[in-house]
Write a protein that holds these residues in place. Structure first.
Motif, PDB file in Angstrom:
ATOM      1  N   SER A  26      65.220   8.683  32.241  1.00 47.45           N
ATOM      2  CA  SER A  26      64.006   8.478  31.215  1.00 47.45           C
ATOM      3  C   SER A  26      63.256   7.395  31.809  1.00 47.45           C
ATOM      4  N   GLY A  27      62.037   7.217  31.259  1.00 46.01           N
ATOM      5  CA  GLY A  27      61.056   6.257  31.503  1.00 46.01           C
ATOM      6  C   GLY A  27      61.616   4.910  30.932  1.00 46.01           C
ATOM      7  N   TYR A  28      62.121   4.949  29.608  1.00 49.33           N
ATOM      8  CA  TYR A  28      62.731   3.742  29.033  1.00 49.33           C
ATOM      9  C   TYR A  28      63.706   3.269  29.977  1.00 49.33           C
ATOM     10  N   MET A  29      64.502   3.962  30.488  1.00 46.00           N
ATOM     11  CA  MET A  29      65.756   3.566  31.445  1.00 46.00           C
ATOM     12  C   MET A  29      65.076   3.096  32.663  1.00 46.00           C
ATOM     13  N   ALA A  30      63.898   3.477  33.227  1.00 42.20           N
ATOM     14  CA  ALA A  30      63.226   3.165  34.319  1.00 42.20           C
ATOM     15  C   ALA A  30      62.928   1.576  34.194  1.00 42.20           C
ATOM     16  N   ASN A  31      62.248   1.483  33.201  1.00 50.37           N
ATOM     17  CA  ASN A  31      61.769   0.043  32.818  1.00 50.37           C
ATOM     18  C   ASN A  31      62.846  -1.088  32.810  1.00 50.37           C
ATOM     19  N   VAL A  32      64.055  -0.494  31.831  1.00 55.11           N
ATOM     20  CA  VAL A  32      65.202  -1.583  31.956  1.00 55.11           C
ATOM     21  C   VAL A  32      65.948  -1.643  33.284  1.00 55.11           C
ATOM     22  N   ALA A  36      57.904  -0.774  23.774  1.00 57.18           N
ATOM     23  CA  ALA A  36      59.126  -1.192  23.556  1.00 57.18           C
ATOM     24  C   ALA A  36      60.205  -1.197  24.851  1.00 57.18           C
ATOM     25  N   SER A  37      59.992  -0.449  25.713  1.00 57.03           N
ATOM     26  CA  SER A  37      60.953  -0.248  26.657  1.00 57.03           C
ATOM     27  C   SER A  37      60.700  -1.677  27.724  1.00 57.03           C
ATOM     28  N   ILE A  38      59.449  -2.139  27.638  1.00 50.85           N
ATOM     29  CA  ILE A  38      59.196  -3.123  28.536  1.00 50.85           C
ATOM     30  C   ILE A  38      59.609  -4.496  27.788  1.00 50.85           C
ATOM     31  N   THR A  79      52.472  -4.791  32.835  1.00 50.86           N
ATOM     32  CA  THR A  79      51.463  -4.424  32.069  1.00 50.86           C
ATOM     33  C   THR A  79      51.610  -2.834  31.835  1.00 50.86           C
ATOM     34  N   GLU A  80      51.301  -2.070  30.811  1.00 45.78           N
ATOM     35  CA  GLU A  80      51.150  -0.930  30.739  1.00 45.78           C
ATOM     36  C   GLU A  80      49.687  -0.702  31.372  1.00 45.78           C
ATOM     37  N   SER A  81      49.451   0.583  32.187  1.00 43.25           N
ATOM     38  CA  SER A  81      47.932   0.897  32.471  1.00 43.25           C
ATOM     39  C   SER A  81      47.208   1.496  31.495  1.00 43.25           C
ATOM     40  N   PHE A 130      47.479   1.884  27.455  1.00 46.09           N
ATOM     41  CA  PHE A 130      48.412   1.508  26.335  1.00 46.09           C
ATOM     42  C   PHE A 130      48.613   2.571  25.437  1.00 46.09           C
ATOM     43  N   SER A 131      49.877   2.745  25.117  1.00 50.69           N
ATOM     44  CA  SER A 131      50.288   3.973  24.607  1.00 50.69           C
ATOM     45  C   SER A 131      50.011   4.091  23.070  1.00 50.69           C
ATOM     46  N   VAL A 132      49.758   3.094  22.429  1.00 52.78           N
ATOM     47  CA  VAL A 132      49.488   3.191  21.094  1.00 52.78           C
ATOM     48  C   VAL A 132      48.064   2.776  20.949  1.00 52.78           C
ATOM     49  N   VAL A 162      53.273  -2.071  36.977  1.00 57.51           N
ATOM     50  CA  VAL A 162      52.589  -1.317  36.038  1.00 57.51           C
ATOM     51  C   VAL A 162      53.289  -0.200  35.666  1.00 57.51           C
ATOM     52  N   ASP A 163      53.145  -0.222  34.491  1.00 60.88           N
ATOM     53  CA  ASP A 163      53.761   1.257  33.937  1.00 60.88           C
ATOM     54  C   ASP A 163      52.464   2.163  33.625  1.00 60.88           C
ATOM     55  N   ASP A 164      52.545   3.300  34.333  1.00 61.82           N
ATOM     56  CA  ASP A 164      51.531   3.983  34.527  1.00 61.82           C
ATOM     57  C   ASP A 164      51.833   5.334  33.302  1.00 61.82           C
ATOM     58  N   ALA A 165      52.591   5.193  32.457  1.00 51.98           N
ATOM     59  CA  ALA A 165      53.245   6.168  31.808  1.00 51.98           C
ATOM     60  C   ALA A 165      52.137   7.117  31.267  1.00 51.98           C
ATOM     61  N   HIS A 166      51.406   6.776  30.733  1.00 50.12           N
ATOM     62  CA  HIS A 166      50.126   7.680  29.775  1.00 50.12           C
ATOM     63  C   HIS A 166      49.057   8.135  30.612  1.00 50.12           C
ATOM     64  N   ALA A 167      48.952   7.422  31.713  1.00 51.32           N
ATOM     65  CA  ALA A 167      47.665   7.759  32.294  1.00 51.32           C
ATOM     66  C   ALA A 167      47.907   9.023  33.674  1.00 51.32           C
ATOM     67  N   LEU A 212      61.395  15.551  31.363  1.00 46.25           N
ATOM     68  CA  LEU A 212      62.249  14.521  30.805  1.00 46.25           C
ATOM     69  C   LEU A 212      62.471  13.769  32.091  1.00 46.25           C
ATOM     70  N   GLY A 213      62.418  12.328  31.872  1.00 43.46           N
ATOM     71  CA  GLY A 213      62.910  11.593  32.822  1.00 43.46           C
ATOM     72  C   GLY A 213      61.810  10.448  33.188  1.00 43.46           C
ATOM     73  N   GLY A 214      62.481   9.521  34.012  1.00 42.64           N
ATOM     74  CA  GLY A 214      61.264   8.451  34.561  1.00 42.64           C
ATOM     75  C   GLY A 214      61.703   8.051  35.898  1.00 42.64           C
TER      76      GLY A 214
END
Ligand SMILES: Cc1ncc(COP(=O)(O)O)c(C=O)c1O
Length: 387
Positions: free
Chosen positions: A104-110, A131-133, A172-174, A176-178, A201-206, A241-243
């Protein structure tokens, strides 16, 4: 167990209690909850790839050929070819030397943060990072310095204050998710370089939505090769699913040896990897959903500006409408539900106290009529909006 009941009662009293809805069916942006069809603006499936026929076929075929699971972690039974195949595709997609897939993306950041830094290091993190960061920074044991959202002066100050520390990581997130706004990535990478710090850089939402070829915010800002460590998820625009982590070959090699959330967990199954590979192909091959997404965002922002419900930002497909108290946000969400529209209220601790909101998530699958319906439903609500 009284202490548990006390905690639950406390959450209820503060309008912060959460109970996940049970969605019995989902067809694009339409969901069925308790037998009622609703128009959803709550999904991260920004391009509709989770139900794209080619993606579903790839997942089904890989499952039938190789099985539903992998039966072990990558280091125990050996990675299977499809993991490396997906990692090669991600590396190419992000213009990096190599990549590593996580569950997951959470696990990738961790995994990434705890592998890169420890007690001797400093991590400088935007206050609105996911939160994962936040959790990963804590787990790393490094000194965590939080700077006010996108405040480059304060980032610079922190970099100067810790200039004697050998390893500093700016994270940083690229997108921001919220809040749905973009980080000033050019300034962040330039400042970090100037101070000899590294960038994550966490590019999750872009990913899928931004950049000429949908490769994300790093492509959007023309920063390929300028970010040291990239994290992303396969669970948002990619529809699965996944990161993953992407970067230089030695970074990925270190993760394979040090990232505990990679080492001590079962490897992602074949269907999940095949779906992500197909989704990446489609993102690059077909720009039309990305264009539809942009048109939909423009249409909604234009319409909202004529109402009391002004969007907090208009930079992306994540459009927050801040309503103030958790109670107000819940009430507006409830009223929308009565009108057949599904947007859960985001409340503390996901957002700061007093900034509860609707996080309107626009997708390529919405039609103009869907968006007009949302705006009309909002306008019919007689609760004063606060921004
Ligand atoms: C910025 C960001 N990073 C990481 C994640 C975690 O990704 P995943 O859902 O794949 O665990 C999310 C998910 O909400 C996110 O918004």
């Amino acid at each position: 167990m009284e202490f548990i009941v006390d905690q639950l009662n406390d959450l209820m009293a503060r309008n912060l209690y959460r109970r996940p809805f049970t969605v019995s069916e989902r067809h694009g942006c339409r969901v069925v909850i308790e037998g009622k069809e609703l128009l959803s603006f709550a999904s991260n499936d920004y391009l509709g790839l989770s139900q794209h026929p080619e993606v579903m076929k790839a997942a089904a075929e890989a499952t039938m050929r190789r099985g539903a699971g992998t039966a072990s972690s990558r280091l125990v039974q050996g990675g299977m070819g499809f993991h490396r195949s997906l990692e090669g595709k991600i590396a190419e997609f992000k213009s990096c030397e190599d990549a590593l897939v996580f569950s997951s993306g959470y696990m990738a950041n961790v995994g990434v943060l705890t592998a890169l830094i420890d007690e001797d290091d400093v991590v400088i993190s935007d206050e609105l990072n996911h939160a994962s960061i936040v959790d990963a920074c804590k787990m790393s044991g490094a000194t965590v310095v939080v700077y006010p959202h996108k405040n480059m002066e304060r980032l610079n100050q922190a970099l100067e204050e810790y200039s004697l520390i050998e390893k500093i990581l700016v994270v940083t997130e690229s997108l921001f998710s919220v809040d749905g706004d973009l980080a000033p990535l050019r300034d962040i990478t330039a400042l970090a370089r100037e101070h000899g710090a590294y960038t994550l850089v966490d590019d999750a939402h872009a990913i899928g939505a931004l950049g000429r070829d949908g490769r994300g915010a790093i492509e959007h800002f023309g920063l390929q090769g300028k970010v040291d460590f990239i994290v992303g998820t396969l669970g948002k625009a990619l529809g699965g699913l996944g990161g993953f982590a992407a970067g230089k070959a030695e970074f990925i090699d270190l993760l394979r040896n040090r990232a505990r959330s990679f080492i001590y967990t079962t490897a992602p199954p074949p269907g999940v990897c095949a779906a992500a590979e197909k989704a990446l192909d489609l993102i690059v091959r077909d720009p039309k959903p990305r264009k539809r997404l942009r048109d939909n965002v423009n249409h909604l922002v234009h319409k909202l500006h004529r109402t009391r419900f002004k969007p907090l930002h208009r930079e992306s497909h994540i459009i927050p409408i801040v309503l103030g108290s958790a109670e107000t946000a819940l009430e507006v969400s409830r009223r929308l539900l009565q009108r057949g529209i599904f947007i859960p209220a985001l409340r503390p601790p996901t957002v700061p106290e007093g900034a509860s909101r609707l996080r309107v998530s626009v997708t390529a699958q919405h039609t103009r009529d869907d968006i007009d319906r949302l705006v009309e439903a909002l306008e019919a609500i007689d609760i004063p909006a606060v921004t």
